[in-house]
Scaffold this motif. Structure first.
Motif, PDB file in Angstrom:
ATOM      1  N   ASP A   1      39.248  14.049   1.461  1.00 20.90           N
ATOM      2  CA  ASP A   1      38.644  13.794   3.035  1.00 20.90           C
ATOM      3  C   ASP A   1      38.866  15.256   3.751  1.00 20.90           C
ATOM      4  OD1 ASP A   1      38.249  13.120   5.670  1.00 20.90           O
ATOM      5  OD2 ASP A   1      40.175  11.862   5.875  1.00 20.90           O
ATOM      6  N   SER A   2      37.810  15.777   4.062  1.00 24.28           N
ATOM      7  CA  SER A   2      37.571  17.240   4.861  1.00 24.28           C
ATOM      8  C   SER A   2      37.007  17.103   6.191  1.00 24.28           C
ATOM      9  CB  SER A   2      36.693  18.008   4.040  1.00 24.28           C
ATOM     10  OG  SER A   2      35.518  17.480   3.803  1.00 24.28           O
ATOM     11  N   SER A   3      37.021  15.579   6.669  1.00 28.11           N
ATOM     12  CA  SER A   3      36.486  15.529   8.091  1.00 28.11           C
ATOM     13  C   SER A   3      37.199  16.194   9.052  1.00 28.11           C
ATOM     14  CB  SER A   3      36.472  14.011   8.304  1.00 28.11           C
ATOM     15  OG  SER A   3      37.920  13.605   8.303  1.00 28.11           O
TER      16      SER A   3
ATOM     17  N   HIS B   1      35.444  19.646   9.239  1.00 27.07           N
ATOM     18  CA  HIS B   1      33.792  19.558   8.652  1.00 27.07           C
ATOM     19  C   HIS B   1      33.054  20.631   9.384  1.00 27.07           C
ATOM     20  CE1 HIS B   1      30.118  17.876   7.545  1.00 27.07           C
ATOM     21  NE2 HIS B   1      29.724  17.776   8.700  1.00 27.07           N
TER      22      HIS B   1
ATOM     23  N   PRO C   1      41.947  10.741  -0.418  1.00 28.48           N
ATOM     24  CA  PRO C   1      41.881  11.643   0.831  1.00 28.48           C
ATOM     25  C   PRO C   1      43.178  12.436   0.965  1.00 28.48           C
ATOM     26  CG  PRO C   1      42.275   9.260   1.294  1.00 28.48           C
ATOM     27  CD  PRO C   1      42.104   9.359  -0.208  1.00 28.48           C
TER      28      PRO C   1
ATOM     29  N   THR D   1      33.129  16.520   0.094  1.00 34.19           N
ATOM     30  CA  THR D   1      34.139  16.030  -0.586  1.00 34.19           C
ATOM     31  C   THR D   1      34.436  14.581  -0.840  1.00 34.19           C
ATOM     32  OG1 THR D   1      35.680  16.037   1.457  1.00 34.19           O
ATOM     33  CG2 THR D   1      35.594  17.938   0.155  1.00 34.19           C
ATOM     34  N   TRP D   2      35.157  14.266  -2.001  1.00 35.23           N
ATOM     35  CA  TRP D   2      35.212  12.773  -2.100  1.00 35.23           C
ATOM     36  C   TRP D   2      36.478  12.738  -3.091  1.00 35.23           C
ATOM     37  CZ3 TRP D   2      31.841  15.801  -4.456  1.00 35.23           C
ATOM     38  CH2 TRP D   2      31.690  15.778  -5.757  1.00 35.23           C
TER      39      TRP D   2
END
Length: 281
Positions: free
Chosen positions: A107-109, A112, A102, A98-99
């Motif tokens: 932001d998919s951190s 993840h 965010p 993803t980008w």
């Protein structure tokens, strides 16, 4: 979207036009736009998948037009989804990159580790929902747009379909039941019709409401009444097909007649042409 992008010729080149900062100006990446297979457009940017699985982006940098930070991960890409200002790419191995903004899914951190064996990614205006091979669902992005499904996570099993409107999601499970989340007024809360949501085979949406078609041809609606969430004024039986505009629904019945509801200015009232709407296919 604020721009158009057309794939032209056997070489897979791309021609763009429209708002320059919305993807209408692709001159900065024009030499990279070859062998393009698909172009995906958000509200402010574009992302193209090339034949080799690489990705080219342009448009507003903060809204996904700049993918430099994740460019090393954008390979073997098979599909891209977009919110208003972010992109999510599924790779051949079922992982997701993803980008973009965010706050709106870029932001998919936080999820993840859960984004494995992903089959498809769906999007509202500000959030994403991914369905995995085991029928579970992973969400991220703005909580007000459906990015937080923790309240219903225990129900998100054996999911077969996911549907989204502007700020809410609805799933159809293997048993024909429905689970919803997101903005309550836009269909994220279906509790008042939950007992009727059985044997559902299809779900359709306007910007702020949902309509579920059941196997017996009846229809259940919920969400903003002015956008089609209230169908109490019409008889929805023997329905074969449902279509939607921004704020209204139209149903084709087995006898070829059409029933409409929702915002009058969006097609929710067909009274002026009702006599002509016969033998509709």
């Amino acid at each position: 979207a604020r721009a158009f992008a057309a794939i032209v010729g056997a070489a897979g080149n791309v021609v763009t036009w429209g708002a320059p900062h919305g993807g209408g100006d692709s001159r900065s990446v024009q030499q990279q736009l070859v062998d393009v297979q698909h172009v995906h457009i958000s509200e402010f940017a574009c992302a193209a998948i090339r034949a080799d699985g690489s990705v080219v982006t342009w448009g507003s940098a903060v809204a996904g037009g700049d993918s430099h930070d994740v460019s090393h991960m954008l390979f073997d890409v098979v599909e891209i989804s977009a919110t208003n200002s972010a992109f999510a790419a599924i790779r051949l191995d079922g992982s997701v990159v993803t980008w973009g903004d965010p706050e709106n899914g870029g932001d998919s951190s936080a999820v993840h580790e859960k984004l494995k064996n992903v089959q498809k990614v769906y999007s509202s205006s500000t959030a994403f929902a991914a369905i995995t091979s085991d029928g579970s669902v992973v969400t991220w992005g703005a909580s007000t747009g459906g990015g937080d499904s923790t309240a219903v996570q225990g129900e998100l099993l054996d999911v077969q379909q996911i549907h989204a409107n502007r700020s809410a999601f609805a799933t159809v499970k293997l048993n024909g039941r429905v689970t919803t989340w997101g903005a309550l007024a836009s269909g994220g809360n279906s509790s008042h019709v939950q007992e009727r949501l059985v044997d559902v085979c299809q779900i359709h949406s306007t910007a702020r409401a949902f309509a579920a078609m059941q196997t017996d041809g009846t229809v259940v609606t919920w969400g903003a009444p002015s956008a089609g969430g209230d169908c109490s004024s019409v008889e929805l039986v023997d329905v074969l097909q449902i279509l939607a505009t921004e704020d209204a629904f139209a149903a084709v019945r087995g006898d070829g007649t059409v029933v409409t509801w929702g915002c009058r200015d969006s097609g929710g009232n067909c009274q002026a042409v009702q006599t002509q709407l016969s033998n509709v296919r």
